[in-house]
Design a protein around this motif. Structure first.
Motif, PDB file in Angstrom:
ATOM      1  N   HIS A  71      20.425  17.603   1.273  1.00 61.55           N
ATOM      2  CA  HIS A  71      21.655  18.140   0.695  1.00 61.55           C
ATOM      3  C   HIS A  71      22.768  17.089   0.794  1.00 61.55           C
ATOM      4  N   GLU A  72      23.656  17.095  -0.175  1.00 66.70           N
ATOM      5  CA  GLU A  72      24.751  16.129  -0.195  1.00 66.70           C
ATOM      6  C   GLU A  72      25.620  16.242   1.040  1.00 66.70           C
ATOM      7  N   HIS A  73      25.874  17.470   1.503  1.00 68.57           N
ATOM      8  CA  HIS A  73      26.740  17.618   2.674  1.00 68.57           C
ATOM      9  C   HIS A  73      26.081  17.035   3.922  1.00 68.57           C
ATOM     10  N   GLY A  74      24.746  17.018   3.960  1.00 65.17           N
ATOM     11  CA  GLY A  74      24.048  16.398   5.080  1.00 65.17           C
ATOM     12  C   GLY A  74      24.223  14.889   5.084  1.00 65.17           C
ATOM     13  N   TRP A 112       9.512  19.211  -6.096  1.00 65.41           N
ATOM     14  CA  TRP A 112       9.987  18.004  -6.787  1.00 65.41           C
ATOM     15  C   TRP A 112      11.423  17.686  -6.370  1.00 65.41           C
ATOM     16  N   ASP A 113      12.291  18.685  -6.432  1.00 64.70           N
ATOM     17  CA  ASP A 113      13.703  18.479  -6.116  1.00 64.70           C
ATOM     18  C   ASP A 113      13.892  18.025  -4.666  1.00 64.70           C
ATOM     19  N   LYS A 114      13.162  18.631  -3.750  1.00 62.18           N
ATOM     20  CA  LYS A 114      13.292  18.272  -2.332  1.00 62.18           C
ATOM     21  C   LYS A 114      12.908  16.813  -2.098  1.00 62.18           C
ATOM     22  N   VAL A 115      11.775  16.396  -2.651  1.00 59.49           N
ATOM     23  CA  VAL A 115      11.309  15.028  -2.442  1.00 59.49           C
ATOM     24  C   VAL A 115      12.281  14.021  -3.053  1.00 59.49           C
ATOM     25  N   ILE A 116      12.729  14.274  -4.260  1.00 58.12           N
ATOM     26  CA  ILE A 116      13.660  13.355  -4.916  1.00 58.12           C
ATOM     27  C   ILE A 116      14.993  13.310  -4.170  1.00 58.12           C
TER      28      ILE A 116
END
Length: 255
Positions: A71-74, A112-116
């Motif tokens: 996540h971006e906030h991470g 897919w989204d998690k890996v990318i």
């Protein structure tokens, strides 16, 4: 300068993402042994404490931090933590990664989204946010971890393959822009190492046999065998190395 001083990291501070175990832990310990203070990152709270404690027990300097890079906030949280722990970051080693396995015809969108997000988006964001200061200072080292799947397609790992091809592209793109500012951006492409990420392959008798037969060295790599490459790319010894992908693979690509 004496040759051994070219590889010294005394007085340097490094961030190693994904440093809780496996390749990340080995490289974090290796950078510390070369003299660097190491900020050890894990995705889980206290996940890098063991790595930190091992470094300190061996006389080195280390702290542990945690952030979810999916996540971006991470990513933003990790940058803030790094800035709290050091005035200047000299070395960024982007090792954190994840893998999901499924046939391409049914590969889940969420996988897919998690890996990318972890393997590519977080890597670029960290390069951008932490590399910006390096460019301003005209000094810094960035090491991205690529893969043998930066060269080939793999089987049932389309997102991982796409991300690792992209890691090489980002590495070269940043090197083109930042080499003139004395920031060296390079990558390491590990071969088949014994880690949690490759456990499924190790446990498959057929695939394990195929892999070992393909490697000229005749065996899987051990995480400690990646340390030399990491120290080289983090040190003065690589000051004129830019946009390079260093394969540490037991000769796999040569076969």
């Amino acid at each position: 300068m004496q040759t051994h001083l070219l590889f010294s990291l005394e007085g340097k501070t490094a961030l190693v993402t994904g440093a809780s175990r496996g390749l990340g832990q080995a490289m974090a310990k290796g950078l510390a042994a070369a003299g660097a203070k190491v900020i050890c990152h894990s995705s889980s709270a206290d996940g890098a404490n063991e790595t930190r404690d091992q470094i300190i027990a061996n006389g080195g300097q280390a702290v542990s931090v945690s952030a979810d890079l999916s996540h971006e906030h991470g990513v933003n949280s990790l940058v803030e933590q790094v800035q709290q722990h050091c005035e200047v970051l000299d070395i960024l080693l982007n090792n954190a990664g994840t893998i999901e396995r499924a046939p391409a015809v049914s590969f889940p969108k969420e996988s897919w989204d998690k890996v990318i997000d972890v393997n590519l988006n977080a890597l670029f964001a960290l390069c951008q946010q932490l590399g910006r200061t390096m460019v301003q200072r005209k000094q810094g080292k960035i090491i991205n971890i690529a893969s043998m799947l930066s060269y080939t397609g793999g089987i049932t790992v389309p997102a991982y393959t796409a991300s690792k091809h992209a890691v090489v592209g980002v590495t070269k793109a940043l090197a083109n822009e930042w080499a003139g500012s004395n920031v060296q951006v390079n990558a390491i492409a590990p071969g088949y190492f014994r880690t949690d990420n490759t456990q499924a392959l190790q446990d498959d008798p057929s695939r394990n046999s195929e892999i070992e037969k393909r490697i000229p060295a005749g065996c899987w790599g051990q995480p400690e065998q990646l340390v030399g490459a990491a120290v080289f790319l983090a040190s003065q010894a690589s000051d004129y190395v830019n946009g390079h992908v260093l394969a540490v693979d037991g000769g796999w690509l040569a076969r």
